[in-house]
Structure formats: C-alpha cells, structure tokens
Design a protein around this motif. Structure first.
Motif, PDB file in Angstrom:
ATOM      1  N   THR A  46     -34.956  41.230 -28.085  1.00 24.79           N
ATOM      2  CA  THR A  46     -33.552  41.602 -28.270  1.00 24.79           C
ATOM      3  C   THR A  46     -33.365  42.239 -29.640  1.00 24.79           C
ATOM      4  O   THR A  46     -33.808  41.703 -30.661  1.00 24.79           O
ATOM      5  CB  THR A  46     -32.639  40.360 -28.165  1.00 24.79           C
ATOM      6  N   ARG A  47     -32.701  43.383 -29.645  1.00 24.54           N
ATOM      7  CA  ARG A  47     -32.461  44.089 -30.904  1.00 24.54           C
ATOM      8  C   ARG A  47     -31.095  43.710 -31.457  1.00 24.54           C
ATOM      9  O   ARG A  47     -30.127  43.569 -30.715  1.00 24.54           O
ATOM     10  CB  ARG A  47     -32.544  45.598 -30.683  1.00 24.54           C
ATOM     11  N   PHE A  48     -31.036  43.549 -32.767  1.00 23.75           N
ATOM     12  CA  PHE A  48     -29.771  43.151 -33.395  1.00 23.75           C
ATOM     13  C   PHE A  48     -29.691  43.726 -34.815  1.00 23.75           C
ATOM     14  O   PHE A  48     -30.702  44.156 -35.393  1.00 23.75           O
ATOM     15  CB  PHE A  48     -29.625  41.628 -33.422  1.00 23.75           C
ATOM     16  N   TRP A  49     -28.467  43.725 -35.329  1.00 22.07           N
ATOM     17  CA  TRP A  49     -28.216  44.233 -36.674  1.00 22.07           C
ATOM     18  C   TRP A  49     -28.139  43.077 -37.680  1.00 22.07           C
ATOM     19  O   TRP A  49     -27.647  41.994 -37.360  1.00 22.07           O
ATOM     20  CB  TRP A  49     -26.892  44.992 -36.742  1.00 22.07           C
ATOM     21  N   VAL A  50     -28.627  43.357 -38.905  1.00 30.34           N
ATOM     22  CA  VAL A  50     -28.474  42.398 -40.006  1.00 30.34           C
ATOM     23  C   VAL A  50     -28.007  43.156 -41.257  1.00 30.34           C
ATOM     24  O   VAL A  50     -28.248  44.364 -41.401  1.00 30.34           O
ATOM     25  CB  VAL A  50     -29.790  41.649 -40.348  1.00 30.34           C
ATOM     26  N   HIS A  51     -27.308  42.436 -42.109  1.00 34.88           N
ATOM     27  CA  HIS A  51     -26.893  42.968 -43.411  1.00 34.88           C
ATOM     28  C   HIS A  51     -27.723  42.257 -44.474  1.00 34.88           C
ATOM     29  O   HIS A  51     -27.643  41.034 -44.628  1.00 34.88           O
ATOM     30  CB  HIS A  51     -25.400  42.710 -43.643  1.00 34.88           C
ATOM     31  N   ARG A  52     -28.517  43.009 -45.230  1.00 36.88           N
ATOM     32  CA  ARG A  52     -29.379  42.451 -46.269  1.00 36.88           C
ATOM     33  C   ARG A  52     -28.790  42.787 -47.631  1.00 36.88           C
ATOM     34  O   ARG A  52     -28.438  43.937 -47.898  1.00 36.88           O
ATOM     35  CB  ARG A  52     -30.794  43.020 -46.157  1.00 36.88           C
ATOM     36  N   TYR A  53     -28.695  41.788 -48.507  1.00 40.99           N
ATOM     37  CA  TYR A  53     -28.152  42.010 -49.846  1.00 40.99           C
ATOM     38  C   TYR A  53     -28.609  40.893 -50.779  1.00 40.99           C
ATOM     39  O   TYR A  53     -29.205  39.900 -50.338  1.00 40.99           O
ATOM     40  CB  TYR A  53     -26.620  42.051 -49.802  1.00 40.99           C
ATOM     41  N   SER A  54     -28.352  41.047 -52.074  1.00 43.84           N
ATOM     42  CA  SER A  54     -28.633  40.015 -53.069  1.00 43.84           C
ATOM     43  C   SER A  54     -27.319  39.414 -53.525  1.00 43.84           C
ATOM     44  O   SER A  54     -26.362  40.151 -53.813  1.00 43.84           O
ATOM     45  CB  SER A  54     -29.378  40.600 -54.274  1.00 43.84           C
ATOM     46  N   ASP A  55     -27.245  38.094 -53.607  1.00 44.83           N
ATOM     47  CA  ASP A  55     -25.998  37.453 -54.005  1.00 44.83           C
ATOM     48  C   ASP A  55     -25.857  37.413 -55.525  1.00 44.83           C
ATOM     49  O   ASP A  55     -26.637  38.035 -56.260  1.00 44.83           O
ATOM     50  CB  ASP A  55     -25.871  36.056 -53.398  1.00 44.83           C
TER      51      ASP A  55
END
Length: 357
Positions: A46-55
């Motif tokens: 299953t393909r899905f979106w993620v948001h990657r960032y540094s806090d």
C-alpha cells in the motif's frame, strides 16, 4: 558617542514589508523545519504519503498523512505542499534580512512562538515582551542595532485572553517537542509562573501580567490554566500593541508586541525599579536605542508615550533621564527634545510644581 542605530536600505525594508504581509496570511506555522513530502510503501504494497521534518530540538519526525489513492489525502498533501513552498520562500527572504542585520530568534524560541500563534494567543491579546520583542521592534522601525542574546521568551497578557474555553499553556509549549516543565518558585506554596526545558538548557518561558497595585505578586490566568508574575507599571506597557513578524532561520510568524515608544518609556521606568542588578544598564540601552529610532521616524510618538505614563512613574522617568545621558548620544536631538520638553512641562502630582530640570 556614536549613533545607536543605522537605517536599513529601502529595498530591505520593502522586503520586510512583503514578509510581514505573507506572515499575516499564515494561519498555521510549522513548529520545526517545513520539511518534505514523500511516498512510502508498507509490507502489503500500500502506497501512502508522509511528511518528514525536524522538530524544535532537531529530532527527525515522520507523520503519516494517508493513502495515495484517497482524494481527501491528496487534497491535504496539495495544501501541505503549498505551505512548504511558501515557508521555504520565506526562509530564503529571512536569510537575506538576517545577513543585513535584521534581528532573528533561534530555533526553539521560534517554535515556541509558532505554537502560541497556532493556538491564537497573540490574536486573542497575548503579547511578546522582553528582548525578543525588542528585536522585532527594531525590525519594524527599520533600523539595525546591537542585539541582545537571550533564550528567555516573555509572554504577557493585560486581561483575560479572548479564547474559546481554557487551554493549558504547558501543553501548547510541549507541542513543539520541547519537554517543558513548570519551574518551582522559592516558596513551595506559590504556583509556578515559568516554564523551562530540562537538562541544563537556558530556554525559559515566563508568563507576566500587570499588578493591581505598585508591587509584585502572582495572579491566576485561568484561560491558560497557569499563573503569571504581576509587575508594577506593566499595564502602561501593554495598553497599546501591534502585530509584527518574528523572524527566524526557520520561518516568520506573527506576534503581538507593545508600541516601540511605550516599550522605550517602560524600560526607563523599570530601570529605576531594579537598580541593585546589572539589568538597568540593559534597560537603559534598549530604551535609548528605540528612543533614538522612533523620535526620528515618528515625530510626536515619544511625546505621546511620555504623556500617558502613570502618575507614580513620573519620578522614575525623571531619575532615568539622568542615567540615560550615558547611553543616548547628544546627536539624537529629536529624542532629547521630546524627553526634555515633556519633563519641563510635567507637573509634580503632589505639589503642582514642575519637575526639576
């Protein structure tokens, strides 16, 4: 004595104005880096979106957004992509301004302010005060001056904030990823008025409010489920405010700050209330810098701020003017004219005589 400020070039002030407009349209600010969007596959394909960032403390985060074939998720991703692009454009502009001498806040302070902004505190009436506000005011006035490095974030409110219901300030602060805790007061029975990061960090958030009398006390702030330190003559500082952008290498966020002329006059007052510490020199230097800049650019503003000072503050302002001679150069003629004319005409509230020159 050399001038305390230098004016920014017109092109830079125009760029700052553009940033201010963009920040004013931003409903929600990122609490860390804008980050990137990425596609992922799970073990089932299953393909899905993620948001990657540094806090705020530099930890890498990855937030699941939803399946790629979901129209609602695609709309959310498109909106987030637009926000990321706008934030990166803002960061590039801030970088130019910072190199030219505009004041900025560090990563943790920015994330703290961004979280409070996202919860609507500044639009509800909360204000940023202290040295971070001083830096923001220098930017608004359009001058470059010697900044004051600080990790303290001072938040004030003049009266109950217009928020729907109550919201715990501590929870808002922890949304940044910083593990804030309530700082105990010397008296065990007294409630905390400050929040800090553990582990030897110097990051601290102080909650402040006006005192009803002339002393210091602790007052409840029920809408934030917290308490504030109440300060004398603080109502004067908070009586007039404006929304301005706080700049950072991580973005720009709108905050509410006092008027620069009131900030300056209030610094004159408080410089005489804590004469047993080294802080008065910092107060006087900040006051002198803003007085020089405001009097030159906004004729009459300093005069109006002085007219509005509380009765009990007159003697503090009068004493501060003597000490101010060590910080405000004689070349700041507009500032000295406003200060001396106000002093000459202000009567002594007890005798009806004019204050001595």
């Amino acid at each position: 004595m050399t001038p305390l400020t230098n004016s920014h070039e017109r092109a830079l002030t125009l760029l700052f104005a553009e940033l201010q407009s963009a920040a004013a349209e931003q409903n929600e600010a990122f609490l860390g880096t804008p980050g990137t969007l990425a596609e992922r596959n799970n073990d089932n394909g299953t393909r899905f979106w993620v948001h990657r960032y540094s806090d705020a403390v530099g930890r890498r985060q990855e937030v699941y957004l939803g399946k790629i074939d979901d129209p609602a998720v695609m709309a959310r991703v498109a909106d987030l992509r637009d926000r990321i692009e706008a934030a990166n454009a803002t960061i590039s502009r801030v970088r130019l301004l910072a190199r030219a001498g505009f004041a900025t806040v560090d990563r943790k302070a920015y994330s703290t302010l961004a979280s409070l902004h996202n919860h609507g505190l500044f639009r509800a009436g909360a204000m940023l005060v202290g040295s971070h506000a001083y830096g923001a005011l220098l930017n608004v006035v359009g001058v470059r001056a010697v900044p004051y490095a600080t990790e303290d974030v001072d938040i004030a409110r003049a009266e109950a904030l217009a928020l729907p219901g109550s919201h715990a300030l501590l929870e808002m602060l922890r949304e940044t990823g910083i593990r804030f805790f309530e700082v105990p007061q010397p008296s065990r029975r007294a409630p905390s008025v400050s929040f800090a990061e553990p582990g030897g960090s110097r990051l601290r958030v102080d909650l402040l409010a006006p005192s009803k009398g002339g002393g210091y006390s602790t007052v409840a702030v029920p809408e934030l489920r917290a308490h504030a330190r109440a300060l004398p003559y603080f109502a004067y500082l908070l009586a007039a405010s404006q929304e301005v952008p706080a700049l950072s290498a991580y973005g720009a966020v709108m905050v509410r700050v006092p008027f620069p002329e009131r900030y300056a006059v209030h610094k004159l007052i408080v410089s005489q209330l804590r004469t047993k510490t080294s802080t008065p020199q910092k107060d006087l230097r900040q006051a002198a810098t803003l007085l020089e800049a405001v009097a030159e650019r906004f004729p009459g503003a300093v005069d109006e701020a002085l007219k509005a000072t509380p009765r009990g503050a007159a003697r503090h302002v009068a004493r501060a003017l003597t000490a101010l001679k060590q910080h405000l150069p004689a070349s700041a003629e507009s500032a000295w004219e406003a200060l001396t004319s106000a002093r000459a005409r202000r009567p002594n509230h007890q005798t009806g005589r004019k204050l001595p020159g």
